[in-house]
Design an enzyme around this catalytic site. Structure first.
Site, PDB file in Angstrom:
ATOM      1  N   HIS A 143       2.920   4.520  -0.747  1.00 32.30           N
ATOM      2  CA  HIS A 143       1.857   5.471  -1.744  1.00 32.30           C
ATOM      3  C   HIS A 143       0.652   5.795  -1.353  1.00 32.30           C
ATOM      4  CE1 HIS A 143       5.580   4.985  -3.998  1.00 32.30           C
ATOM      5  NE2 HIS A 143       5.256   6.278  -4.946  1.00 32.30           N
ATOM      6  N   HIS A 186       1.563  -3.202  -6.289  1.00 32.90           N
ATOM      7  CA  HIS A 186       0.376  -3.535  -4.960  1.00 32.90           C
ATOM      8  C   HIS A 186      -0.478  -4.394  -5.190  1.00 32.90           C
ATOM      9  CE1 HIS A 186       2.729  -1.342  -1.809  1.00 32.90           C
ATOM     10  NE2 HIS A 186       3.224  -0.869  -2.529  1.00 32.90           N
TER      11      HIS A 186
END
Length: 572
Positions: free
Chosen positions: A181, A232
């Site tokens: 992303h 993350h």
């Protein structure tokens, strides 16, 4: 007394009357009448049985990865563990229902599906140069971030203490390092900033400033959202962002030369580019776990092949314009009008879905017999976690193998998720992938070994009040915590993140009681691991693996199928 192999002498144990359980040791008389009794030699026989799920973490990655991949991974794992409590603390302080909804929705703006739908519109509306650049940076970003994920096999920050907030159930099945992303978002933002700040930019100053702000906010929102949603860590988004910025810079500096090479080159030049892409697909690392990163990398490798093939062919047709750049798709809003422009986009999207719905089942049906012949000839290139054609009769018709472009049957549920984002998002607590589970087990084993070493070093008497050791996330815990009740893997509302990890660590400290110096194997004073705690520990680990989402069966023909299907989509 020497062992005969260059080892140091074994100190004897002096005892007037000493017996052993196996009868291997022999006594030797001395002048003083004291019998010198040697400790029995233990022969360790490795078990040939398949390891239970509770033991699969032991050396899992050491056995699955070559040393040149395993050693760097082991050096990065402590950093992943160190940053997790900080992420959990940040999430706990700022989390709210509104932010949950915002970041789960905006995360879709950095997904493969979003870009696969939006990018063709740039071509159909005359922004051919921008479309090519975006395809290059996004496709290469997805491919190389997936390449690095499968290379190092680093887990996502563990849950708990983090809560994972997402609208995509497949994202958590991938490794965490680096963040795709972040790679996508930063590559789009940086490339846009390059184009807006270029000397040949024809954008009005006021609009240019607005677009620069929007680009920066877009990338920042995606990056912060990955941290906020617990998907993350800092290392993931930092490396992912750096990768995205690097790819954008390469495209801005060399993209025009590459396009000119393709458009004006011969057919051999196109074949050379395709072969390079196929070689990179073949060199994609084999992951230690069943991770879907390779699927996405193959899909976007097909995208590159399709774009370059389509551009090469279109540049030689009479339909192509040479302004503002070579091989531009004809478009004039003034000539077509809004109604025709919208119809052009709708028809184009429908053609993409039609291509997928027709070609995918046709290829999955036609390719297995060909693959069986190739396999008999010994020319196949098998990959781990992919079933070979000789091991199945046919591929299921409703194969849920595509996380990039949904099938027609998935469109209603996709629209429902857009209309009701709060109902569509999921908040997960606990391991979700094999990588999560193995990391949890690896940490437990690490804590057991540390606990054993600490207790042996403190023998013959251990002061539990003073024996402290760092926990998984840098939380100082006491060995006396083993007196607390053991809890399961999943948290309850009554537990804070810190309390949860105190309890997890407490359960681990109670698992093994090490041998104290001077203990004799087979004697009554040997410390043993309590059988009840052992059964409970193994039961928890079996339960943890049983609750993981089972990876779907993947077939060898899917690789070629994805390459052809996505190459055809980009050719449109």
């Amino acid at each position: 007394m020497s062992s005969g192999h260059g080892q140091s002498a074994t100190p004897p144990v002096l005892s007037p009357s000493m017996t052993t359980t196996n009868g291997d040791a022999k006594g030797t008389a001395t002048n003083s009448g004291v019998v010198v009794q040697l400790l029995p030699t233990l022969k360790l026989v490795p078990s040939v049985e398949k390891l239970d799920a509770g033991l699969r973490s032991l050396d899992h990655y050491r056995t699955k990865l070559p040393l040149w991949r395993y050693n760097p991974r082991q050096k990065l794992i402590p950093l992943v563990r160190w940053e997790t409590p900080h992420l959990a603390s940040l999430q706990k302080r700022v989390r709210s229902p509104a932010l949950d909804t915002y970041f789960s929705i905006t995360a879709n703006l950095g997904t493969h599906t979003f870009f696969m739908v939006v990018l063709p519109i740039l071509f159909w509306c005359g922004y051919t140069d921008l479309g090519r650049g975006m395809v290059h940076i996004l496709a290469s970003g997805v491919f190389f971030s997936g390449f690095l994920k499968d290379m190092w096999c680093l887990p996502r920050p563990l849950s708990p203490p983090l809560h994972r907030i997402t609208m995509s159930q497949s994202a958590a099945l991938e490794y965490g390092f680096p963040s795709t992303h972040s790679t996508n978002a930063v590559s789009v933002a940086v490339y846009s900033l390059f184009l807006l700040s270029g000397s040949d930019s024809a954008v009005q100053p006021e609009l240019k400033i607005l677009l620069q702000i929007l680009s920066s906010c877009y990338a920042t929102s995606i990056i912060l959202g990955r941290l906020y949603c617990g998907m993350h860590g800092f290392l993931d988004v930092l490396v992912g962002s750096s990768l995205g910025a690097l790819l954008s810079a390469l495209q801005y500096w060399f993209g025009e030369s590459f396009d000119h090479f393709i458009h004006t080159g011969s057919f051999e030049a196109l074949i050379m580019v395709i072969l390079v892409v196929l070689v990179l697909v073949r060199l994609h690392p084999e992951p230690a776990d069943d991770c879907p990163c390779f699927d996405d990398s193959v899909a976007f490798a097909g995208v590159i092949i399709g774009v370059e093939s389509g551009n090469w062919h279109f540049a030689r047709s009479d339909l192509a314009w040479n302004e503002p750049v070579f091989a531009t798709v004809p478009f004039s809003l003034g000539t077509l009008g809004w109604s025709r422009t919208i119809a052009r986009i709708v028809i184009g999207v429908l053609m993409i879905f039609a291509w997928r719905e027709i070609m995918k089942p046709a290829l999955l049906k036609a390719l297995p017999p060909i693959f069986r012949v190739v396999e008999k000839l010994g020319l196949n290139l098998p990959r781990r976690f992919f079933v070979q054609a000789s091991e199945y009769n046919q591929v299921p018709k409703q194969l849920k193998d595509d996380n990039v472009i949904p099938s027609v049957s998935d469109i209603p549920s996709l629209l429902t998720s857009i209309r009701h984002p709060r109902k569509s998002r999921s908040i997960s607590i606990g391991p979700q992938s094999e990588a999560d589970a193995y990391e949890t087990l690896a940490y437990r084993e690490k804590r057991r070994r540390e606990s054993t070493q600490e207790k042996v070093a403190a023998a013959p008497k251990i002061d539990e009040k003073s024996a402290e050791s760092p926990g998984y996330f840098g939380i100082t815990t006491s060995n006396s915590a083993s007196k607390q009740p053991t809890v399961g893997l999943l948290p309850t509302p009554a537990y804070s993140n810190t309390d949860l990890y105190h309890s997890m660590i407490a359960s681990e400290n109670a698992l093994y009681t090490p041998l104290t110096p001077g203990s004799v194997i087979g004697s009554n004073n040997v410390s043993r691991r309590p059988s009840q705690e052992r059964r409970q520990y193994e039961r928890e680990e079996r339960e943890m693996f049983s609750k993981l989402e089972k990876p779907r069966v993947r077939y060898d023909v899917e690789v070629i199928t994805k390459l052809i299907v996505y190459a055809g989509k980009r050719a449109y």
